[in-house]
Design a protein around this motif. Sequence first.
Motif, short mmCIF file in Angstrom:
data_model
loop_
_atom_site.label_atom_id
_atom_site.label_comp_id
_atom_site.label_asym_id
_atom_site.label_seq_id
_atom_site.Cartn_x
_atom_site.Cartn_y
_atom_site.Cartn_z
N THR A 1 4.69 2.18 7.19
CA THR A 1 5.29 0.72 5.83
C THR A 1 6.28 1.93 4.94
OG1 THR A 1 3.47 1.60 3.89
CG2 THR A 1 2.70 0.16 5.79
N VAL B 1 0.20 -3.11 2.04
CA VAL B 1 -0.39 -3.91 2.36
C VAL B 1 -1.44 -5.12 2.34
CG1 VAL B 1 -1.02 -3.68 4.73
CG2 VAL B 1 0.10 -1.25 3.65
N GLY B 2 -1.09 -6.33 2.75
CA GLY B 2 -1.61 -7.36 2.96
C GLY B 2 -2.78 -7.20 3.59
N GLU B 3 -3.80 -8.82 4.25
CA GLU B 3 -4.31 -8.66 3.97
C GLU B 3 -3.91 -10.05 4.84
OE1 GLU B 3 -7.61 -7.55 4.72
OE2 GLU B 3 -7.09 -5.44 3.73
N GLY B 4 -4.79 -10.98 5.99
CA GLY B 4 -4.61 -11.93 7.30
C GLY B 4 -3.19 -11.75 7.64
N ALA C 1 -0.82 -10.46 16.09
CA ALA C 1 -0.24 -10.77 14.69
C ALA C 1 0.70 -11.99 15.03
CB ALA C 1 0.12 -10.20 14.43
N ILE D 1 -2.03 -2.36 12.02
CA ILE D 1 -0.84 -2.82 10.65
C ILE D 1 0.15 -3.11 11.20
CG2 ILE D 1 0.11 -1.80 8.71
CD1 ILE D 1 -1.93 0.66 8.14
N SER E 1 6.83 -7.35 5.47
CA SER E 1 5.63 -7.33 4.76
C SER E 1 5.20 -6.67 5.98
CB SER E 1 5.20 -8.81 3.59
OG SER E 1 4.99 -9.45 4.95
N VAL F 1 0.78 -6.05 6.76
CA VAL F 1 -0.28 -6.71 6.78
C VAL F 1 -1.15 -5.71 7.69
CG1 VAL F 1 -0.19 -9.61 6.08
CG2 VAL F 1 -0.04 -8.50 8.57
N GLN F 2 -3.04 -5.79 7.47
CA GLN F 2 -3.33 -5.04 8.09
C GLN F 2 -5.55 -5.61 8.76
OE1 GLN F 2 -5.23 -0.54 6.29
NE2 GLN F 2 -5.63 -2.14 5.16
#
Lengths: 109, 138
Positions: free
Chosen positions: B37, B42-45, B67, B114, B121, B123-124
Amino acid sequence: MASGVKPRVKVPKSASAGEVIIIKTLISHKMESGQRKDADGNVIPRSIINRFTAEFNGEMVIDVNLEPAISTNPYFEFEAVVPESGDFTFTWYDDDGDVYTETKSISVG
Amino acid sequence: MNVTRRQTLAIGLGAAAAAALPFGAMAATEDDIAAFTGGAEVGEGGITLTAPEIAENGNTVPIEVNAPGATAIVVLAAGNPNPGVVTFNFGPLAASQSASTRIRLAGTQDVIAIAKMADGSFVQASQSVKVTIGGCGG
């Protein structure tokens, strides 16, 4: 060359233009992780396939970096778009420098 | 029960050694995440990781990552000797940003995926997998 390496790929023979197809690939390879020890306690050196790519008429579909945590006989399943008739080229890169390739043609009509 | 000074020391050392092991593995995982990264948050969803809750054989654990809109997905196993598992880079002809494979897990642990999205961006998603027979060493 590692012994007994045989790539196997499943690609449909024909598709309509722009269709999404599922590709399944498997290559027989022992994928020695470098973590195991032999009967005398010596570490068995790492010997894996470290990269796999799938291309269609020279355009990239998927490029995978493999680590020792990938199982014996690495298997991949993914989806690709087929814009026209052509050839899928699958390439596996071995730690020892060997490159294994497999080609499958698909006709759009 | 009488605990001598020597025994107390031994117990303390043992506990410290046991605590140090997983800590070392966690640090390696964090390093791998940071390498992927570049230190970004690191975001979610937006990412799905499908793995079995219980894997009888740690040598072949089927996993699937999905993803939509990702350019790359990295999969990490925090409890393995080396946390890196696989990195998928999707090209222009990939119909969906999903892939399945089979991985090795050394023991019961969290598997982390991830994804790097097209806008840069991250996400994980993670899932814990119980492993009955480990897939490393032997």
